[in-house]
Scaffold this motif. Sequence first.
Motif, mmCIF file in Angstrom:
data_model
loop_
_atom_site.group_PDB
_atom_site.id
_atom_site.type_symbol
_atom_site.label_atom_id
_atom_site.label_comp_id
_atom_site.label_asym_id
_atom_site.label_seq_id
_atom_site.Cartn_x
_atom_site.Cartn_y
_atom_site.Cartn_z
ATOM 1 N N ASN A 223 0.645 -1.061 0.043
ATOM 2 C CA ASN A 223 0.173 0.466 -0.076
ATOM 3 C C ASN A 223 1.025 1.269 0.093
ATOM 4 N N ASN A 224 1.394 2.130 -1.393
ATOM 5 C CA ASN A 224 1.162 3.233 -1.542
ATOM 6 C C ASN A 224 3.192 3.137 -0.621
ATOM 7 N N PRO A 225 3.510 2.394 -1.457
ATOM 8 C CA PRO A 225 5.104 2.389 -1.135
ATOM 9 C C PRO A 225 5.987 3.255 -1.450
ATOM 10 N N LEU A 226 5.605 3.895 -2.626
ATOM 11 C CA LEU A 226 6.561 5.024 -2.864
ATOM 12 C C LEU A 226 6.250 6.446 -2.158
ATOM 13 N N GLU A 227 4.796 6.559 -1.583
ATOM 14 C CA GLU A 227 4.969 7.860 -0.794
ATOM 15 C C GLU A 227 5.684 6.929 0.250
ATOM 16 N N ASN A 228 5.255 6.186 0.987
ATOM 17 C CA ASN A 228 6.068 5.831 2.183
ATOM 18 C C ASN A 228 7.759 6.247 2.021
ATOM 19 N N VAL A 229 7.858 5.790 1.451
ATOM 20 C CA VAL A 229 9.250 5.795 1.024
ATOM 21 C C VAL A 229 9.985 7.338 1.133
ATOM 22 N N ARG A 230 9.080 7.869 -0.179
ATOM 23 C CA ARG A 230 10.034 9.223 0.115
ATOM 24 C C ARG A 230 9.398 9.936 1.930
ATOM 25 N N GLU A 231 8.708 9.726 2.226
ATOM 26 C CA GLU A 231 8.254 10.229 3.622
ATOM 27 C C GLU A 231 8.774 9.878 4.837
ATOM 28 N N ASN A 232 9.430 8.546 4.621
ATOM 29 C CA ASN A 232 10.636 8.040 5.761
ATOM 30 C C ASN A 232 11.973 7.647 5.395
ATOM 31 N N LEU A 233 12.659 7.589 4.155
ATOM 32 C CA LEU A 233 13.626 6.416 3.127
ATOM 33 C C LEU A 233 14.397 8.301 3.013
ATOM 34 N N PHE A 234 14.785 9.374 3.271
ATOM 35 C CA PHE A 234 15.453 10.538 2.743
ATOM 36 C C PHE A 234 17.310 10.478 1.905
ATOM 37 N N GLY A 235 17.057 9.139 1.826
ATOM 38 C CA GLY A 235 18.260 9.205 1.092
ATOM 39 C C GLY A 235 19.748 9.515 1.729
ATOM 40 N N PHE A 236 20.634 9.878 1.030
ATOM 41 C CA PHE A 236 21.933 9.866 1.547
ATOM 42 C C PHE A 236 22.889 11.155 0.650
ATOM 43 N N ALA A 237 23.723 11.502 2.073
ATOM 44 C CA ALA A 237 24.225 12.541 1.002
ATOM 45 C C ALA A 237 25.853 11.997 0.859
ATOM 46 N N VAL A 238 26.718 12.553 -0.218
ATOM 47 C CA VAL A 238 28.409 12.032 -0.436
ATOM 48 C C VAL A 238 28.742 13.252 -0.605
ATOM 49 N N VAL A 239 29.426 13.265 0.866
ATOM 50 C CA VAL A 239 30.635 14.446 1.594
ATOM 51 C C VAL A 239 32.015 14.532 0.853
ATOM 52 N N PRO A 240 32.322 15.692 0.163
ATOM 53 C CA PRO A 240 33.528 15.086 0.017
ATOM 54 C C PRO A 240 34.355 15.835 1.340
ATOM 55 N N THR A 241 35.679 14.710 1.705
ATOM 56 C CA THR A 241 36.422 14.735 2.445
ATOM 57 C C THR A 241 37.376 16.418 3.109
ATOM 58 N N ALA A 242 37.870 17.157 3.825
ATOM 59 C CA ALA A 242 39.454 18.199 3.679
ATOM 60 C C ALA A 242 39.660 17.854 3.036
ATOM 61 N N GLU A 243 40.319 16.705 2.628
ATOM 62 C CA GLU A 243 41.528 16.687 1.699
ATOM 63 C C GLU A 243 41.238 15.912 0.547
ATOM 64 N N THR A 244 40.196 15.842 0.590
ATOM 65 C CA THR A 244 39.634 15.512 -1.220
ATOM 66 C C THR A 244 39.954 16.571 -2.313
ATOM 67 N N ASN A 245 40.918 16.630 -3.447
ATOM 68 C CA ASN A 245 41.047 17.244 -4.331
ATOM 69 C C ASN A 245 40.686 17.196 -6.457
ATOM 70 N N ALA A 246 39.788 16.710 -5.670
ATOM 71 C CA ALA A 246 39.308 16.349 -7.266
ATOM 72 C C ALA A 246 38.056 15.978 -7.470
ATOM 73 N N ILE A 247 37.480 16.057 -8.440
ATOM 74 C CA ILE A 247 35.505 16.136 -8.052
ATOM 75 C C ILE A 247 35.252 14.325 -8.832
ATOM 76 N N VAL A 248 34.769 14.188 -8.619
ATOM 77 C CA VAL A 248 34.017 13.003 -9.288
ATOM 78 C C VAL A 248 32.712 12.941 -9.933
ATOM 79 N N SER A 249 32.546 12.970 -11.048
ATOM 80 C CA SER A 249 31.474 12.859 -11.333
ATOM 81 C C SER A 249 30.615 11.094 -11.823
ATOM 82 N N PHE A 250 29.516 10.401 -11.114
ATOM 83 C CA PHE A 250 28.890 9.985 -11.314
ATOM 84 C C PHE A 250 28.218 9.090 -12.543
#
Length: 472
Positions: free
Chosen positions: A196-223
Amino acid sequence: MQKGTEPTQPRYVHFYQLKTLGLFIAAMVLLGGLYACSNDNNIAGASFVEGGQNISVDTLDVEDFEIVDLLTYTGNLSVFSAGRFNDPILGTIQSTAFLAPGINSVNVSDSVHAGAEVYLVLHPFTFMGDTTGTATFNLHFIEQRWRPVSVRKDTEIAFNPAPFGQVSFTAETDSVLFKMPQAWADEYREFFNEENNPLENVRENLFGFAVVPTAETNAIVSFSTESIVSDTLGNRNYTGTRLLVVNPESDDDENGNGGDSGDFFPADDGDDNGNGDNGNGDNGNGDNGDNGGFIDPFPNRQSFSAPFRGNGFNTIRTDIPDPDPGIIPVFNTFEQVLRLDLNLDSRDFSSQAVSRAELLLFEDLDASTVLPDGQVRRGSGRLQFYVLNETERNFEVIKLPLFEPPVRESDLSYRVNVTEFIQTYQLGRRTETEFFITSGPNNGQFTPTFLAAPGSGERSPKLIITRINPEK
């Protein structure tokens, strides 16, 4: 090649336009003789036609430039980027990527069993910056609902400050698999198997992930984002960045306590599915056939891929150095757009028939030399010219470019035939005389271009006008 979206307007002819139209016709008659003796590589001076002294070629300076910031989206593009790169000319560029999980698969019978493991698959597309180093990213859980289609280059999305994992990439990395925390995998299973309404429940509860570069990183990766591929037998599967669900072996206990494949490891070569699609369709369990040398890390376990329902990233620049007056940096992210005005109202074309007009821009030859050894920038190899009215400049740019010239490798120039653009202005059917120029498509990569500014000698921007002078 993309084309502009401006509609073709009816060619109504008024009495005051007849003189100009007659001159256009004369220009076409003489055009053959002109082309016979002209040379595209000759960007200055005049062309002379025997018996046709009324034809001349003028090289005009183009000096009305301005850098402006326009709006556009950076969500759900063909690729997404993350990283941190300290560019000597552009300053420090930092991008954080955002991923929203989905629960689709190519096989409606796929299900997540109790104790299943879920892996985050990250598939690099390009690597910009220090190619001799390692780009390292912390993974964080996003803590607010967000809409991928609304992400822009300045978007900030709240995420948990404590990372739940870390991944690393070099310029040679093919793909990376990261095992998600089991508590998250169990929660994902509940939503995936919900009816029952799985997509809407995912939007409301599983917001996902952030991929954050560390300070020592000196490159930009495109995925690369996910796409569907088919093998020779017609079996389909997802490839690219996605989630990989690995169910327990059939003889595992009820809690799925099977063999642990490790928290983080690179997937070298293979079909990027984390299971070496061996010609047996979506489950990846097979006879270890021709799979590019990839060894299936889950040889006895049913697995399938689920695409992300959305992605996005931001691009933030800091520590920007003082600009070099001889260089015009132009971006494809609409952050630094070159506004170029031809100033047609101040150039007297009213009594002239323009048979050809060409706009020339050149790349700056010194910008690439300021990078240390081992560092690279990515370019798109083309510019995009937009014509925007006052209203369009205040909203996200969604229209197609009017011109999209590729770089001419022989002299690193961009040449645009603007003959019709100027002729329609002469006829009163166009009021805009300026272009908004980006360094290629806004496709999720960061591809700046460095143009030579006015005052750069032979490489200065110029407009070459071939015309008929009726007074001679």
